[in-house]
Design a protein around this motif. Structure first.
Motif, PDB file in Angstrom:
ATOM      1  N   GLN A 176      -1.530  -0.848  -1.661  1.00 34.77           N
ATOM      2  CA  GLN A 176      -1.895  -1.030  -0.254  1.00 34.77           C
ATOM      3  C   GLN A 176      -1.531   0.241   0.525  1.00 34.77           C
ATOM      4  O   GLN A 176      -0.643   0.251   1.371  1.00 34.77           O
ATOM      5  CB  GLN A 176      -1.181  -2.261   0.306  1.00 34.77           C
ATOM      6  CG  GLN A 176      -1.493  -3.543  -0.451  1.00 34.77           C
ATOM      7  CD  GLN A 176      -0.738  -4.748   0.093  1.00 34.77           C
ATOM      8  OE1 GLN A 176      -0.526  -4.883   1.287  1.00 34.77           O
ATOM      9  NE2 GLN A 176      -0.325  -5.635  -0.808  1.00 34.77           N
ATOM     10  N   VAL A 177      -2.261   1.308   0.213  1.00 33.26           N
ATOM     11  CA  VAL A 177      -1.919   2.631   0.732  1.00 33.26           C
ATOM     12  C   VAL A 177      -2.117   2.707   2.242  1.00 33.26           C
ATOM     13  O   VAL A 177      -1.275   3.261   2.959  1.00 33.26           O
ATOM     14  CB  VAL A 177      -2.756   3.713   0.013  1.00 33.26           C
ATOM     15  CG1 VAL A 177      -2.414   5.098   0.570  1.00 33.26           C
ATOM     16  CG2 VAL A 177      -2.511   3.672  -1.483  1.00 33.26           C
ATOM     17  N   VAL A 178      -3.212   2.164   2.724  1.00 33.88           N
ATOM     18  CA  VAL A 178      -3.501   2.226   4.161  1.00 33.88           C
ATOM     19  C   VAL A 178      -2.413   1.500   4.949  1.00 33.88           C
ATOM     20  O   VAL A 178      -1.919   2.006   5.967  1.00 33.88           O
ATOM     21  CB  VAL A 178      -4.883   1.618   4.471  1.00 33.88           C
ATOM     22  CG1 VAL A 178      -5.121   1.569   5.977  1.00 33.88           C
ATOM     23  CG2 VAL A 178      -5.975   2.434   3.785  1.00 33.88           C
ATOM     24  N   GLU A 179      -2.038   0.320   4.480  1.00 32.56           N
ATOM     25  CA  GLU A 179      -0.986  -0.442   5.155  1.00 32.56           C
ATOM     26  C   GLU A 179       0.333   0.329   5.141  1.00 32.56           C
ATOM     27  O   GLU A 179       1.070   0.345   6.139  1.00 32.56           O
ATOM     28  CB  GLU A 179      -0.804  -1.797   4.480  1.00 32.56           C
ATOM     29  CG  GLU A 179      -1.962  -2.779   4.659  1.00 32.56           C
ATOM     30  CD  GLU A 179      -3.069  -2.559   3.636  1.00 32.56           C
ATOM     31  OE1 GLU A 179      -3.029  -1.526   2.938  1.00 32.56           O
ATOM     32  OE2 GLU A 179      -3.968  -3.421   3.549  1.00 32.56           O
ATOM     33  N   ALA A 180       0.632   0.972   4.026  1.00 32.34           N
ATOM     34  CA  ALA A 180       1.867   1.746   3.919  1.00 32.34           C
ATOM     35  C   ALA A 180       1.864   2.908   4.904  1.00 32.34           C
ATOM     36  O   ALA A 180       2.875   3.185   5.571  1.00 32.34           O
ATOM     37  CB  ALA A 180       2.049   2.261   2.494  1.00 32.34           C
ATOM     38  N   ALA A 205       4.360   3.672   8.150  1.00 36.06           N
ATOM     39  CA  ALA A 205       5.048   4.954   8.291  1.00 36.06           C
ATOM     40  C   ALA A 205       4.786   5.572   9.664  1.00 36.06           C
ATOM     41  O   ALA A 205       5.705   6.106  10.309  1.00 36.06           O
ATOM     42  CB  ALA A 205       4.598   5.907   7.188  1.00 36.06           C
ATOM     43  N   ILE A 206       3.549   5.484  10.141  1.00 39.95           N
ATOM     44  CA  ILE A 206       3.214   6.021  11.459  1.00 39.95           C
ATOM     45  C   ILE A 206       3.945   5.251  12.552  1.00 39.95           C
ATOM     46  O   ILE A 206       4.443   5.832  13.532  1.00 39.95           O
ATOM     47  CB  ILE A 206       1.687   5.975  11.678  1.00 39.95           C
ATOM     48  CG1 ILE A 206       0.992   6.954  10.724  1.00 39.95           C
ATOM     49  CG2 ILE A 206       1.331   6.304  13.119  1.00 39.95           C
ATOM     50  CD1 ILE A 206      -0.523   6.866  10.749  1.00 39.95           C
ATOM     51  N   THR A 207       4.047   3.936  12.394  1.00 44.20           N
ATOM     52  CA  THR A 207       4.777   3.110  13.359  1.00 44.20           C
ATOM     53  C   THR A 207       6.236   3.529  13.444  1.00 44.20           C
ATOM     54  O   THR A 207       6.808   3.639  14.539  1.00 44.20           O
ATOM     55  CB  THR A 207       4.678   1.626  12.967  1.00 44.20           C
ATOM     56  OG1 THR A 207       3.309   1.219  12.964  1.00 44.20           O
ATOM     57  CG2 THR A 207       5.461   0.761  13.934  1.00 44.20           C
TER      58      THR A 207
END
Length: 273
Positions: free
Chosen positions: A253-257, A261-263
């Protein structure tokens, strides 16, 4: 039971092959040679009680341990026995800590080699007692009153200590079990309460790490979310967010990860362009 009677009973069980000697550090003992024919029978019988007092013991087979356990009548009696063993070992840990600090201050002329040897032996014994005390007392969590704060917090702290020790040895499964028991000991009364917030955080964050190491991602995410919902200090949350990111990434789940990280970067005042 008098110590001499206990030693005699233990030696009889050893002679019958029901128990095995273990060295003080948990390794094999010299008496194993006697059992395999390396020593004379007369020597074995003449010093049996002395040897029993110097060694730990374990059941020679798991089936024998199960059979011995089944002889204890009723769940209540079993829980009471677990409690007695756990409380005894826990008191020994506290006594050893007190006497150890006193001896260190009194024996200032002891050589460094002797100090290191004694400290290593004492640490190994204390580590063993912490793990066994926690295991025994965890059998009794359901019997501890919900409003018995002192006992529940003490048990939660003991489980955290046991979990930290097993984690150092990469025994992640055992560590996770100790942490689950620690959180269970806190219960709804004390988990994430203001007074015990830090203990709850330490148990929860380390459990999340152990679950990630074990590949138990669903439970890991639930544990992470629980910590994130109650902890407001972003600096304390960085390691927890890291576990969440790594867990998501390992599941593809790369996009979710990346979004997580951005959050985190935004919360730290480092906005990602």
């Amino acid at each position: 039971c008098h110590p001499n009677e206990l030693e005699q009973s233990l030696q009889e069980a050893v002679d019958e092959g029901l128990l095995l000697h273990k060295g003080a550090g948990g390794g094999p003992s010299d008496d194993d040679d006697d059992r395999d024919g390396g020593g004379g029978g007369s020597s074995r019988s003449s010093s049996g009680s002395a040897r029993c007092s110097r060694h730990h013991h374990k059941f020679s087979h798991d089936r024998i341990r199960q059979a011995a356990y089944s002889l204890i009548p009723g769940d209540f009696e079993r829980q009471a026995l677990h409690a007695r063993i756990g409380l005894y070992l826990h008191s020994k840990i506290n006594n050893n800590n007190n006497t150890g600090s006193n001896e260190q201050s009194e024996n200032g002329d002891t050589s460094d080699d002797d100090d290191n040897s004694n400290n290593n032996n004492n640490n190994d014994q204390e580590d063993w007692m912490i793990l066994v005390a926690a295991e025994q007392l965890n059998h009794c969590i359901g019997f501890i009153d919900a409003d018995n704060e002192g006992t529940r917090i003490e048990l939660a702290e003991l489980n955290l200590l046991a979990a930290e020790q097993t984690n150092k040895k990469s025994a992640f499964y055992a560590s996770a079990n100790f942490l689950r028991a620690g959180l269970q000991a806190l219960g709804t009364h004390y988990k994430w309460s203001k007074k015990h917030h830090d203990l709850s955080h330490r148990l929860g964050s380390l459990l999340a790490k152990m679950l990630y190491c074990l590949g138990l991602h669903d439970e890991c995410q639930q544990t992470v979310d629980d910590v994130l919902a109650h902890e407001k200090d972003i600096l304390k949350l960085v390691p927890v967010y890291t576990i969440k990111i790594e867990s998501l990434g390992s599941q593809g789940q790369v996009v979710e990860a990346i979004n997580v990280a951005i959050t985190v970067l935004n919360k730290l005042g480092e906005p990602f362009p």
